[in-house]
Design a protein around this motif. Structure first.
Motif, PDB file in Angstrom:
ATOM      1  N   SER A 158       0.833  -1.213   0.000  1.00  0.00           N
ATOM      2  CA  SER A 158       0.000   0.000   0.000  1.00  0.00           C
ATOM      3  C   SER A 158       0.863   1.257   0.000  1.00  0.00           C
ATOM      4  O   SER A 158       0.514   2.247  -0.651  1.00  0.00           O
ATOM      5  CB  SER A 158      -0.915   0.023   1.226  1.00  0.00           C
ATOM      6  N   ARG A 203       1.989   1.692  -3.607  1.00  0.00           N
ATOM      7  CA  ARG A 203       0.888   2.154  -4.482  1.00  0.00           C
ATOM      8  C   ARG A 203       0.532   3.620  -4.196  1.00  0.00           C
ATOM      9  O   ARG A 203       0.271   4.391  -5.105  1.00  0.00           O
ATOM     10  CB  ARG A 203      -0.336   1.258  -4.292  1.00  0.00           C
ATOM     11  N   ARG A 204       0.535   3.973  -2.928  1.00  0.00           N
ATOM     12  CA  ARG A 204       0.198   5.355  -2.559  1.00  0.00           C
ATOM     13  C   ARG A 204       1.249   6.329  -3.113  1.00  0.00           C
ATOM     14  O   ARG A 204       0.909   7.396  -3.625  1.00  0.00           O
ATOM     15  CB  ARG A 204       0.115   5.477  -1.026  1.00  0.00           C
ATOM     16  N   VAL A 206       3.078   5.938  -5.766  1.00  0.00           N
ATOM     17  CA  VAL A 206       2.875   6.040  -7.223  1.00  0.00           C
ATOM     18  C   VAL A 206       1.734   7.008  -7.513  1.00  0.00           C
ATOM     19  O   VAL A 206       1.842   7.875  -8.380  1.00  0.00           O
ATOM     20  CB  VAL A 206       2.592   4.653  -7.837  1.00  0.00           C
ATOM     21  N   GLN A 207       0.645   6.885  -6.755  1.00  0.00           N
ATOM     22  CA  GLN A 207      -0.523   7.729  -6.995  1.00  0.00           C
ATOM     23  C   GLN A 207      -0.300   9.178  -6.598  1.00  0.00           C
ATOM     24  O   GLN A 207      -0.727  10.089  -7.296  1.00  0.00           O
ATOM     25  CB  GLN A 207      -1.734   7.181  -6.222  1.00  0.00           C
ATOM     26  N   THR A 208       0.351   9.394  -5.470  1.00  0.00           N
ATOM     27  CA  THR A 208       0.451  10.763  -4.959  1.00  0.00           C
ATOM     28  C   THR A 208       1.700  11.508  -5.422  1.00  0.00           C
ATOM     29  O   THR A 208       1.666  12.719  -5.576  1.00  0.00           O
ATOM     30  CB  THR A 208       0.420  10.784  -3.418  1.00  0.00           C
ATOM     31  N   GLY A 248       3.786  10.263  -8.075  1.00  0.00           N
ATOM     32  CA  GLY A 248       4.160   9.957  -9.452  1.00  0.00           C
ATOM     33  C   GLY A 248       5.439   9.143  -9.574  1.00  0.00           C
ATOM     34  O   GLY A 248       6.072   9.123 -10.624  1.00  0.00           O
ATOM     35  N   CYS A 301       7.796   6.303 -10.432  1.00  0.00           N
ATOM     36  CA  CYS A 301       7.632   5.271 -11.454  1.00  0.00           C
ATOM     37  C   CYS A 301       8.911   4.482 -11.721  1.00  0.00           C
ATOM     38  O   CYS A 301       8.953   3.674 -12.653  1.00  0.00           O
ATOM     39  CB  CYS A 301       7.087   5.870 -12.744  1.00  0.00           C
ATOM     40  N   ALA A 341       1.423  -0.956 -10.162  1.00  0.00           N
ATOM     41  CA  ALA A 341       0.854   0.335  -9.762  1.00  0.00           C
ATOM     42  C   ALA A 341       1.013   1.375 -10.869  1.00  0.00           C
ATOM     43  O   ALA A 341       0.090   2.150 -11.131  1.00  0.00           O
ATOM     44  CB  ALA A 341       1.520   0.818  -8.476  1.00  0.00           C
ATOM     45  N   GLN A 399      -1.943   3.168 -12.955  1.00  0.00           N
ATOM     46  CA  GLN A 399      -1.984   4.628 -13.029  1.00  0.00           C
ATOM     47  C   GLN A 399      -2.095   5.086 -14.479  1.00  0.00           C
ATOM     48  O   GLN A 399      -2.856   6.002 -14.794  1.00  0.00           O
ATOM     49  CB  GLN A 399      -0.718   5.198 -12.379  1.00  0.00           C
ATOM     50  N   GLU A 406      -5.571   4.389 -15.814  1.00  0.00           N
ATOM     51  CA  GLU A 406      -6.497   5.377 -15.264  1.00  0.00           C
ATOM     52  C   GLU A 406      -6.343   6.714 -15.992  1.00  0.00           C
ATOM     53  O   GLU A 406      -7.333   7.367 -16.308  1.00  0.00           O
ATOM     54  CB  GLU A 406      -6.259   5.555 -13.763  1.00  0.00           C
TER      55      GLU A 406
END
Ligand code: FES
Length: 70
Positions: free
Chosen positions: A12, A15-16, A18-20, A22, A24, A53, A57, A60
């Protein structure tokens, strides 16, 4: 699930990031969370989770709402 026991990093957390943030690349991930910087046993698992992840991203970004519908 814990990915890196040396630095208490979970899937988690990856993944967080990567989402918040960026993140990579493994280099960025290692710099920010410390994964694969001590014993190195988490490297392969962290790389797979990072890839998943980042792919999620990108899907999405290419089709907003796709992940929400899934
Ligand atoms: Fe990640 Fe040891 S388990 S560096």
């Amino acid at each position: 699930m814990y990915v890196c026991l040396c630095h208490n990093v979970t899937d988690s957390d990856i993944r967080r990031l990567v989402q918040t943030e960026g993140v990579c690349t493994m280099r960025e991930l290692s710099r920010q969370l410390g994964v694969a910087t001590q014993c190195g046993r988490c490297g392969q698992c962290a790389k797979e989770i990072l890839r998943e992840a980042v792919d999620a991203q990108r899907r999405e970004a290419a089709c907003p709402g796709l992940m929400a519908a899934a």
